[in-house]
Design a protein around this motif. Structure first.
Motif, short mmCIF file in Angstrom:
data_model
loop_
_atom_site.label_atom_id
_atom_site.label_comp_id
_atom_site.label_asym_id
_atom_site.label_seq_id
_atom_site.Cartn_x
_atom_site.Cartn_y
_atom_site.Cartn_z
N CYS A 22 0.82 -1.21 0.00
CA CYS A 22 0.00 0.00 0.00
C CYS A 22 0.85 1.26 0.00
N ASP A 23 2.05 1.20 0.58
CA ASP A 23 2.92 2.38 0.57
C ASP A 23 3.35 2.72 -0.85
N LEU A 24 3.62 1.71 -1.66
CA LEU A 24 3.98 1.94 -3.06
C LEU A 24 2.81 2.54 -3.82
N LEU A 25 1.61 2.02 -3.59
CA LEU A 25 0.43 2.56 -4.27
C LEU A 25 0.15 4.00 -3.86
N LEU A 26 0.31 4.29 -2.57
CA LEU A 26 0.11 5.67 -2.11
C LEU A 26 1.15 6.60 -2.74
N GLU A 44 2.48 10.92 -6.42
CA GLU A 44 3.34 11.37 -7.52
C GLU A 44 2.50 11.75 -8.73
N SER A 45 1.46 10.98 -9.00
CA SER A 45 0.57 11.29 -10.12
C SER A 45 -0.13 12.62 -9.90
N LEU A 46 -0.59 12.87 -8.68
CA LEU A 46 -1.21 14.16 -8.39
C LEU A 46 -0.25 15.32 -8.61
N LYS A 47 0.98 15.15 -8.14
CA LYS A 47 1.97 16.22 -8.29
C LYS A 47 2.30 16.51 -9.74
N ASP A 87 -4.24 23.66 -8.18
CA ASP A 87 -5.04 24.13 -7.05
C ASP A 87 -5.80 22.98 -6.39
N TRP A 88 -5.04 22.07 -5.79
CA TRP A 88 -5.63 20.90 -5.15
C TRP A 88 -4.93 20.62 -3.83
N GLU A 89 -5.57 19.79 -3.04
CA GLU A 89 -4.95 19.27 -1.83
C GLU A 89 -5.18 17.77 -1.78
N ALA A 90 -4.23 17.04 -1.26
CA ALA A 90 -4.39 15.61 -1.05
C ALA A 90 -4.71 15.38 0.42
N ALA A 125 2.74 10.49 3.49
CA ALA A 125 1.79 11.58 3.23
C ALA A 125 2.44 12.93 3.53
N GLU A 126 3.14 13.01 4.64
CA GLU A 126 3.79 14.27 5.02
C GLU A 126 4.90 14.64 4.04
N GLU A 127 5.58 13.64 3.50
CA GLU A 127 6.64 13.89 2.50
C GLU A 127 6.08 14.64 1.30
N PHE A 128 4.83 14.35 0.94
CA PHE A 128 4.20 15.00 -0.20
C PHE A 128 3.34 16.19 0.19
N GLY A 129 3.34 16.54 1.46
CA GLY A 129 2.55 17.68 1.91
C GLY A 129 1.06 17.41 1.99
N ALA A 130 0.68 16.16 2.05
CA ALA A 130 -0.73 15.80 2.12
C ALA A 130 -1.23 15.89 3.56
N ALA A 131 -2.48 16.26 3.72
CA ALA A 131 -3.11 16.19 5.03
C ALA A 131 -3.28 14.71 5.36
#
Length: 82
Positions: A17-21, A26-29, A35-38, A53-59
């Motif tokens: 699941c970590d690979l899928l996340l 990465e796809s979102l970035k 103008d989005w948030e994860a 999640a924190e590495e990518f700045g996601a809530a």
């Protein structure tokens, strides 16, 4: 300031699941729309998923009582800004 779009990503700790996340974030970035948030909703409380999640700045929201994926995802949606 609010994001125009919130992307809710429900996760549960299973093998891979970590690979899928990571691939999802990465796809979102890589999108042309910025103008989005994860928002990651985790039903398992896996510290590796929180770190990712924190590495990518996601809530990141975790379900402390693990009472179901729907519960934590609904909570994450209530906290989303987009």
């Amino acid at each position: 300031m609010s994001a125009a779009v919130s992307v809710i990503i429900p996760v549960h700790s299973v093998e891979g699941c970590d690979l899928l996340l990571r691939r999802n974030l990465e796809s979102l970035k890589s999108q042309g729309f910025w103008d989005w948030e994860a928002v990651v909703s985790d039903d398992s409380g896996d510290p590796n998923l929180k770190e990712l999640a924190e590495e990518f700045g996601a809530a990141y929201f975790v379900n402390p009582v693990q009472n179901g994926m729907a519960h934590i995802t609904n909570y994450a949606m209530s906290r989303a800004r987009g």
